[in-house]
Write a protein that holds these residues in place. Structure first.
Motif, PDB file in Angstrom:
ATOM      1  N   LEU A  91       0.835  -1.199   0.000  1.00  0.00           N
ATOM      2  CA  LEU A  91       0.000   0.000   0.000  1.00  0.00           C
ATOM      3  C   LEU A  91       0.869   1.248   0.000  1.00  0.00           C
ATOM      4  N   GLU A  92       1.911   1.245   0.838  1.00  0.00           N
ATOM      5  CA  GLU A  92       2.805   2.402   0.874  1.00  0.00           C
ATOM      6  C   GLU A  92       3.534   2.579  -0.450  1.00  0.00           C
ATOM      7  N   LEU A  93       3.977   1.480  -1.062  1.00  0.00           N
ATOM      8  CA  LEU A  93       4.681   1.568  -2.342  1.00  0.00           C
ATOM      9  C   LEU A  93       3.736   1.980  -3.473  1.00  0.00           C
ATOM     10  N   THR A  94       2.455   1.665  -3.309  1.00  0.00           N
ATOM     11  CA  THR A  94       1.459   2.153  -4.269  1.00  0.00           C
ATOM     12  C   THR A  94       1.347   3.671  -4.176  1.00  0.00           C
ATOM     13  N   ASN A  95       1.361   4.183  -2.952  1.00  0.00           N
ATOM     14  CA  ASN A  95       1.306   5.635  -2.758  1.00  0.00           C
ATOM     15  C   ASN A  95       2.542   6.323  -3.332  1.00  0.00           C
ATOM     16  N   GLU A  96       3.670   5.614  -3.354  1.00  0.00           N
ATOM     17  CA  GLU A  96       4.906   6.175  -3.906  1.00  0.00           C
ATOM     18  C   GLU A  96       4.945   6.109  -5.429  1.00  0.00           C
ATOM     19  N   GLY A  97       4.049   5.329  -6.023  1.00  0.00           N
ATOM     20  CA  GLY A  97       4.034   5.211  -7.476  1.00  0.00           C
ATOM     21  C   GLY A  97       4.874   4.072  -8.022  1.00  0.00           C
ATOM     22  N   LEU A  98       5.406   3.206  -7.151  1.00  0.00           N
ATOM     23  CA  LEU A  98       6.210   2.070  -7.603  1.00  0.00           C
ATOM     24  C   LEU A  98       5.349   0.846  -7.904  1.00  0.00           C
ATOM     25  N   VAL A  99       4.211   0.753  -7.246  1.00  0.00           N
ATOM     26  CA  VAL A  99       3.321  -0.393  -7.366  1.00  0.00           C
ATOM     27  C   VAL A  99       1.934   0.113  -7.735  1.00  0.00           C
ATOM     28  N   GLU A 100       1.178  -0.698  -8.468  1.00  0.00           N
ATOM     29  CA  GLU A 100      -0.213  -0.352  -8.760  1.00  0.00           C
ATOM     30  C   GLU A 100      -1.111  -1.534  -8.426  1.00  0.00           C
ATOM     31  N   ARG A 101      -2.309  -1.214  -7.969  1.00  0.00           N
ATOM     32  CA  ARG A 101      -3.287  -2.247  -7.614  1.00  0.00           C
ATOM     33  C   ARG A 101      -4.251  -2.420  -8.782  1.00  0.00           C
ATOM     34  N   ILE A 102      -4.424  -3.671  -9.209  1.00  0.00           N
ATOM     35  CA  ILE A 102      -5.341  -3.992 -10.288  1.00  0.00           C
ATOM     36  C   ILE A 102      -6.541  -4.722  -9.697  1.00  0.00           C
ATOM     37  N   GLN A 103      -7.748  -4.214  -9.993  1.00  0.00           N
ATOM     38  CA  GLN A 103      -8.953  -4.785  -9.402  1.00  0.00           C
ATOM     39  C   GLN A 103      -9.057  -6.284  -9.696  1.00  0.00           C
ATOM     40  N   ASN A 104      -9.259  -7.039  -8.644  1.00  0.00           N
ATOM     41  CA  ASN A 104      -9.412  -8.497  -8.715  1.00  0.00           C
ATOM     42  C   ASN A 104      -8.148  -9.230  -9.152  1.00  0.00           C
ATOM     43  N   ARG A 105      -7.015  -8.533  -9.259  1.00  0.00           N
ATOM     44  CA  ARG A 105      -5.777  -9.193  -9.690  1.00  0.00           C
ATOM     45  C   ARG A 105      -4.610  -8.892  -8.760  1.00  0.00           C
ATOM     46  N   GLY A 106      -4.831  -8.096  -7.737  1.00  0.00           N
ATOM     47  CA  GLY A 106      -3.768  -7.816  -6.786  1.00  0.00           C
ATOM     48  C   GLY A 106      -2.841  -6.697  -7.229  1.00  0.00           C
ATOM     49  N   ALA A 107      -1.587  -6.800  -6.804  1.00  0.00           N
ATOM     50  CA  ALA A 107      -0.614  -5.728  -7.054  1.00  0.00           C
ATOM     51  C   ALA A 107       0.404  -6.162  -8.104  1.00  0.00           C
ATOM     52  N   ARG A 108       0.976  -5.175  -8.775  1.00  0.00           N
ATOM     53  CA  ARG A 108       2.055  -5.442  -9.719  1.00  0.00           C
ATOM     54  C   ARG A 108       2.983  -4.225  -9.770  1.00  0.00           C
ATOM     55  N   VAL A 109       4.191  -4.431 -10.269  1.00  0.00           N
ATOM     56  CA  VAL A 109       5.145  -3.341 -10.430  1.00  0.00           C
ATOM     57  C   VAL A 109       4.629  -2.412 -11.523  1.00  0.00           C
ATOM     58  N   ARG A 110       4.559  -1.138 -11.225  1.00  0.00           N
ATOM     59  CA  ARG A 110       3.998  -0.195 -12.199  1.00  0.00           C
ATOM     60  C   ARG A 110       4.985   0.100 -13.319  1.00  0.00           C
ATOM     61  N   ALA A 111       4.517  -0.005 -14.540  1.00  0.00           N
ATOM     62  CA  ALA A 111       5.338   0.337 -15.706  1.00  0.00           C
ATOM     63  C   ALA A 111       5.247   1.839 -15.959  1.00  0.00           C
ATOM     64  N   VAL A 112       6.380   2.443 -16.312  1.00  0.00           N
ATOM     65  CA  VAL A 112       6.443   3.887 -16.564  1.00  0.00           C
ATOM     66  C   VAL A 112       6.677   4.114 -18.052  1.00  0.00           C
ATOM     67  N   SER A 113       5.818   4.912 -18.683  1.00  0.00           N
ATOM     68  CA  SER A 113       5.936   5.199 -20.111  1.00  0.00           C
ATOM     69  C   SER A 113       7.085   6.159 -20.378  1.00  0.00           C
ATOM     70  N   LEU A 114       7.454   6.290 -21.648  1.00  0.00           N
ATOM     71  CA  LEU A 114       8.520   7.226 -22.019  1.00  0.00           C
ATOM     72  C   LEU A 114       8.146   8.650 -21.629  1.00  0.00           C
ATOM     73  N   SER A 115       6.903   9.052 -21.906  1.00  0.00           N
ATOM     74  CA  SER A 115       6.497  10.424 -21.600  1.00  0.00           C
ATOM     75  C   SER A 115       6.594  10.706 -20.107  1.00  0.00           C
ATOM     76  N   GLU A 116       6.230   9.720 -19.286  1.00  0.00           N
ATOM     77  CA  GLU A 116       6.346   9.920 -17.845  1.00  0.00           C
ATOM     78  C   GLU A 116       7.802   9.919 -17.417  1.00  0.00           C
ATOM     79  N   ALA A 117       8.625   9.075 -18.061  1.00  0.00           N
ATOM     80  CA  ALA A 117      10.055   9.052 -17.750  1.00  0.00           C
ATOM     81  C   ALA A 117      10.698  10.405 -18.044  1.00  0.00           C
ATOM     82  N   VAL A 118      10.258  11.050 -19.113  1.00  0.00           N
ATOM     83  CA  VAL A 118      10.770  12.384 -19.454  1.00  0.00           C
ATOM     84  C   VAL A 118      10.332  13.387 -18.394  1.00  0.00           C
ATOM     85  N   GLU A 119       9.060  13.322 -17.979  1.00  0.00           N
ATOM     86  CA  GLU A 119       8.581  14.238 -16.943  1.00  0.00           C
ATOM     87  C   GLU A 119       9.354  14.045 -15.641  1.00  0.00           C
ATOM     88  N   ILE A 120       9.602  12.787 -15.275  1.00  0.00           N
ATOM     89  CA  ILE A 120      10.373  12.502 -14.064  1.00  0.00           C
ATOM     90  C   ILE A 120      11.767  13.110 -14.171  1.00  0.00           C
TER      91      ILE A 120
END
Length: 219
Positions: free
Chosen positions: A50-79
Protein backbone atom coordinates in the motif's frame (compact mmCIF):
# COMPACT_ATOMS: atom_id res chain seq x y z
CA UNK A 1 10.68 -13.50 12.68
CA UNK A 2 7.97 -12.07 10.44
CA UNK A 3 7.24 -9.18 12.74
CA UNK A 4 10.92 -8.16 12.71
CA UNK A 5 10.61 -7.19 9.04
CA UNK A 6 7.34 -5.32 9.38
CA UNK A 7 6.95 -1.62 8.74
CA UNK A 8 9.56 0.61 7.17
CA UNK A 9 12.38 -1.99 6.82
CA UNK A 10 10.07 -4.21 4.76
CA UNK A 11 9.01 -1.30 2.57
CA UNK A 12 12.66 -0.45 1.97
CA UNK A 13 13.52 -4.08 1.15
CA UNK A 14 10.76 -4.41 -1.47
CA UNK A 15 11.53 -0.94 -2.83
CA UNK A 16 15.20 -1.83 -3.30
CA UNK A 17 14.24 -5.09 -5.03
CA UNK A 18 12.19 -3.09 -7.52
CA UNK A 19 14.94 -0.49 -8.00
CA UNK A 20 17.54 -3.23 -8.58
CA UNK A 21 15.32 -4.84 -11.20
CA UNK A 22 14.60 -8.03 -9.25
CA UNK A 23 10.93 -7.34 -9.97
CA UNK A 24 10.27 -6.16 -13.53
CA UNK A 25 7.54 -3.79 -14.79
CA UNK A 26 4.05 -5.34 -14.81
CA UNK A 27 5.24 -8.31 -12.72
CA UNK A 28 2.61 -9.47 -10.24
CA UNK A 29 3.55 -9.08 -6.58
CA UNK A 30 1.93 -12.00 -4.80
CA UNK A 31 1.54 -11.43 -1.07
CA UNK A 32 2.24 -15.04 -0.13
CA UNK A 33 5.42 -15.13 -2.21
CA UNK A 34 6.66 -11.84 -0.76
CA UNK A 35 5.84 -13.03 2.73
CA UNK A 36 8.10 -16.04 2.21
CA UNK A 37 10.85 -14.13 0.41
CA UNK A 38 11.12 -11.38 3.01
CA UNK A 39 10.16 -13.46 6.06
CA UNK A 40 7.26 -11.16 6.88
CA UNK A 41 3.60 -11.56 7.78
CA UNK A 42 0.95 -11.21 5.07
CA UNK A 43 -0.44 -8.16 6.90
CA UNK A 44 2.99 -6.50 6.84
CA UNK A 45 3.40 -7.24 3.14
CA UNK A 46 -0.05 -5.83 2.41
CA UNK A 47 0.79 -2.61 4.30
CA UNK A 48 4.15 -2.32 2.51
CA UNK A 49 2.52 -2.70 -0.92
CA UNK A 50 0.00 0.00 0.00
CA UNK A 51 2.81 2.40 0.87
CA UNK A 52 4.68 1.57 -2.34
CA UNK A 53 1.46 2.15 -4.27
CA UNK A 54 1.31 5.64 -2.76
CA UNK A 55 4.91 6.18 -3.91
CA UNK A 56 4.03 5.21 -7.48
CA UNK A 57 6.21 2.07 -7.60
CA UNK A 58 3.32 -0.39 -7.37
CA UNK A 59 -0.21 -0.35 -8.76
CA UNK A 60 -3.29 -2.25 -7.61
CA UNK A 61 -5.34 -3.99 -10.29
CA UNK A 62 -8.95 -4.79 -9.40
CA UNK A 63 -9.41 -8.50 -8.72
CA UNK A 64 -5.78 -9.19 -9.69
CA UNK A 65 -3.77 -7.82 -6.79
CA UNK A 66 -0.61 -5.73 -7.05
CA UNK A 67 2.05 -5.44 -9.72
CA UNK A 68 5.15 -3.34 -10.43
CA UNK A 69 4.00 -0.19 -12.20
CA UNK A 70 5.34 0.34 -15.71
CA UNK A 71 6.44 3.89 -16.56
CA UNK A 72 5.94 5.20 -20.11
CA UNK A 73 8.52 7.23 -22.02
CA UNK A 74 6.50 10.42 -21.60
CA UNK A 75 6.35 9.92 -17.85
CA UNK A 76 10.05 9.05 -17.75
CA UNK A 77 10.77 12.38 -19.45
CA UNK A 78 8.58 14.24 -16.94
CA UNK A 79 10.37 12.50 -14.06
CA UNK A 80 13.73 13.52 -15.54
CA UNK A 81 12.54 17.13 -15.86
CA UNK A 82 11.70 17.18 -12.15
CA UNK A 83 15.01 15.49 -11.35
CA UNK A 84 16.77 18.24 -13.30
CA UNK A 85 15.63 20.86 -10.81
CA UNK A 86 16.22 18.73 -7.72
CA UNK A 87 19.61 17.37 -8.80
CA UNK A 88 20.73 20.92 -9.59
CA UNK A 89 19.69 22.06 -6.12
CA UNK A 90 21.51 19.16 -4.45
CA UNK A 91 24.67 19.76 -6.48
CA UNK A 92 24.66 23.46 -5.59
CA UNK A 93 24.19 22.61 -1.90
CA UNK A 94 27.01 20.07 -2.11
CA UNK A 95 29.37 22.65 -3.61
CA UNK A 96 28.87 24.82 -0.56
CA UNK A 97 29.04 22.05 2.04
CA UNK A 98 31.69 19.69 0.63
CA UNK A 99 34.71 18.96 2.84
CA UNK A 100 38.25 18.09 1.90
CA UNK A 101 37.68 14.41 2.60
CA UNK A 102 34.49 14.42 0.53
CA UNK A 103 36.30 16.14 -2.33
CA UNK A 104 38.82 13.30 -2.42
CA UNK A 105 35.97 10.79 -2.33
CA UNK A 106 34.16 12.41 -5.26
CA UNK A 107 37.39 12.62 -7.25
CA UNK A 108 38.01 8.93 -6.56
CA UNK A 109 34.53 8.07 -7.84
CA UNK A 110 35.25 10.12 -10.96
CA UNK A 111 38.54 8.27 -11.55
CA UNK A 112 36.77 4.92 -11.14
CA UNK A 113 34.10 6.01 -13.63
CA UNK A 114 36.83 6.85 -16.15
CA UNK A 115 38.37 3.41 -15.66
CA UNK A 116 35.02 1.66 -16.06
CA UNK A 117 34.33 3.46 -19.35
CA UNK A 118 37.84 2.74 -20.64
CA UNK A 119 37.39 -0.95 -19.84
CA UNK A 120 33.86 -1.12 -21.27
CA UNK A 121 32.43 -2.08 -17.88
CA UNK A 122 28.88 -0.81 -18.37
CA UNK A 123 27.47 -2.39 -15.23
CA UNK A 124 30.33 -1.04 -13.14
CA UNK A 125 29.87 2.41 -14.64
CA UNK A 126 26.12 2.28 -13.98
CA UNK A 127 26.76 1.38 -10.33
CA UNK A 128 29.28 4.22 -9.94
CA UNK A 129 26.81 6.58 -11.60
CA UNK A 130 24.23 5.80 -8.92
CA UNK A 131 26.85 6.07 -6.19
CA UNK A 132 27.92 9.53 -7.39
CA UNK A 133 24.38 10.88 -7.45
CA UNK A 134 23.71 9.40 -4.02
CA UNK A 135 26.82 10.97 -2.49
CA UNK A 136 26.06 14.37 -4.03
CA UNK A 137 22.61 14.23 -2.42
CA UNK A 138 24.09 13.21 0.92
CA UNK A 139 26.81 15.87 0.86
CA UNK A 140 24.29 18.55 -0.08
CA UNK A 141 22.21 17.65 2.96
CA UNK A 142 18.88 18.65 1.39
CA UNK A 143 16.81 15.90 2.97
CA UNK A 144 13.50 16.72 1.27
CA UNK A 145 15.03 16.77 -2.20
CA UNK A 146 16.87 13.53 -1.44
CA UNK A 147 13.65 11.76 -0.44
CA UNK A 148 11.88 12.93 -3.58
CA UNK A 149 14.78 11.91 -5.80
CA UNK A 150 14.90 8.45 -4.24
CA UNK A 151 11.24 7.93 -5.07
CA UNK A 152 11.72 9.21 -8.62
CA UNK A 153 14.74 6.94 -9.08
CA UNK A 154 12.65 3.92 -8.22
CA UNK A 155 9.87 4.85 -10.63
CA UNK A 156 12.33 5.43 -13.47
CA UNK A 157 14.66 2.48 -12.88
CA UNK A 158 13.78 0.56 -16.06
CA UNK A 159 14.48 3.54 -18.30
CA UNK A 160 17.65 4.40 -16.39
CA UNK A 161 19.02 0.89 -16.79
CA UNK A 162 18.10 0.77 -20.46
CA UNK A 163 19.84 4.08 -21.03
CA UNK A 164 22.95 3.07 -19.09
CA UNK A 165 23.33 -0.06 -21.23
CA UNK A 166 22.85 1.79 -24.54
CA UNK A 167 26.03 1.66 -26.66
CA UNK A 168 28.01 4.90 -26.54
CA UNK A 169 25.98 6.48 -23.74
CA UNK A 170 28.71 6.24 -21.04
CA UNK A 171 31.18 8.17 -23.21
CA UNK A 172 28.61 10.97 -23.42
CA UNK A 173 27.58 11.01 -19.77
CA UNK A 174 31.09 10.60 -18.33
CA UNK A 175 32.25 14.18 -19.07
CA UNK A 176 28.91 15.43 -17.75
CA UNK A 177 29.49 13.65 -14.44
CA UNK A 178 33.09 14.85 -14.28
CA UNK A 179 31.83 18.43 -14.76
CA UNK A 180 29.49 18.01 -11.79
CA UNK A 181 32.37 16.68 -9.68
CA UNK A 182 34.69 19.50 -10.73
CA UNK A 183 32.14 22.21 -9.92
CA UNK A 184 31.40 20.74 -6.49
CA UNK A 185 35.08 20.24 -5.66
CA UNK A 186 35.88 23.86 -6.57
CA UNK A 187 33.03 25.11 -4.34
CA UNK A 188 31.14 26.67 -7.27
CA UNK A 189 27.40 26.21 -6.60
CA UNK A 190 26.25 27.98 -9.77
CA UNK A 191 28.47 25.80 -11.95
CA UNK A 192 27.38 22.68 -10.05
CA UNK A 193 23.71 23.54 -10.58
CA UNK A 194 24.32 24.18 -14.28
CA UNK A 195 26.33 20.97 -14.71
CA UNK A 196 23.65 18.84 -13.02
CA UNK A 197 20.88 20.41 -15.08
CA UNK A 198 22.92 19.97 -18.26
CA UNK A 199 23.38 16.30 -17.47
CA UNK A 200 19.64 15.76 -17.01
CA UNK A 201 18.89 17.60 -20.26
CA UNK A 202 21.24 15.14 -21.91
CA UNK A 203 19.43 12.25 -20.22
CA UNK A 204 16.07 13.46 -21.58
CA UNK A 205 17.48 13.74 -25.09
CA UNK A 206 19.01 10.27 -24.87
CA UNK A 207 15.79 8.71 -23.52
CA UNK A 208 13.94 9.93 -26.59
CA UNK A 209 16.69 8.73 -28.94
CA UNK A 210 16.83 5.27 -27.38
CA UNK A 211 13.04 4.97 -27.58
CA UNK A 212 13.08 5.94 -31.26
CA UNK A 213 15.78 3.35 -31.97
CA UNK A 214 13.42 0.64 -30.77
CA UNK A 215 16.25 -1.13 -28.97
CA UNK A 216 14.99 -3.62 -26.39
CA UNK A 217 15.98 -3.17 -22.76
CA UNK A 218 19.41 -4.64 -22.08
CA UNK A 219 18.49 -7.46 -19.76
Amino acid sequence: MAEDRAGTPLVEAIREAIVRGEFVPNQRLVESDLSTQFDASRASVRAALLELTNEGLVERIQNRGARVRAVSLSEAVEISEVRMVLEGLCAAKAAVAVTGEEIRELQSIGASMCEAVAEGDLLGYSSLNQELHRRVREIGGQATASRLLERLRGQNVRHQFRLAMHPGRPSVSLPEHLAIIEAICTHDPEAADAAARGHLRSVIKALKEVDRSGAPPAR
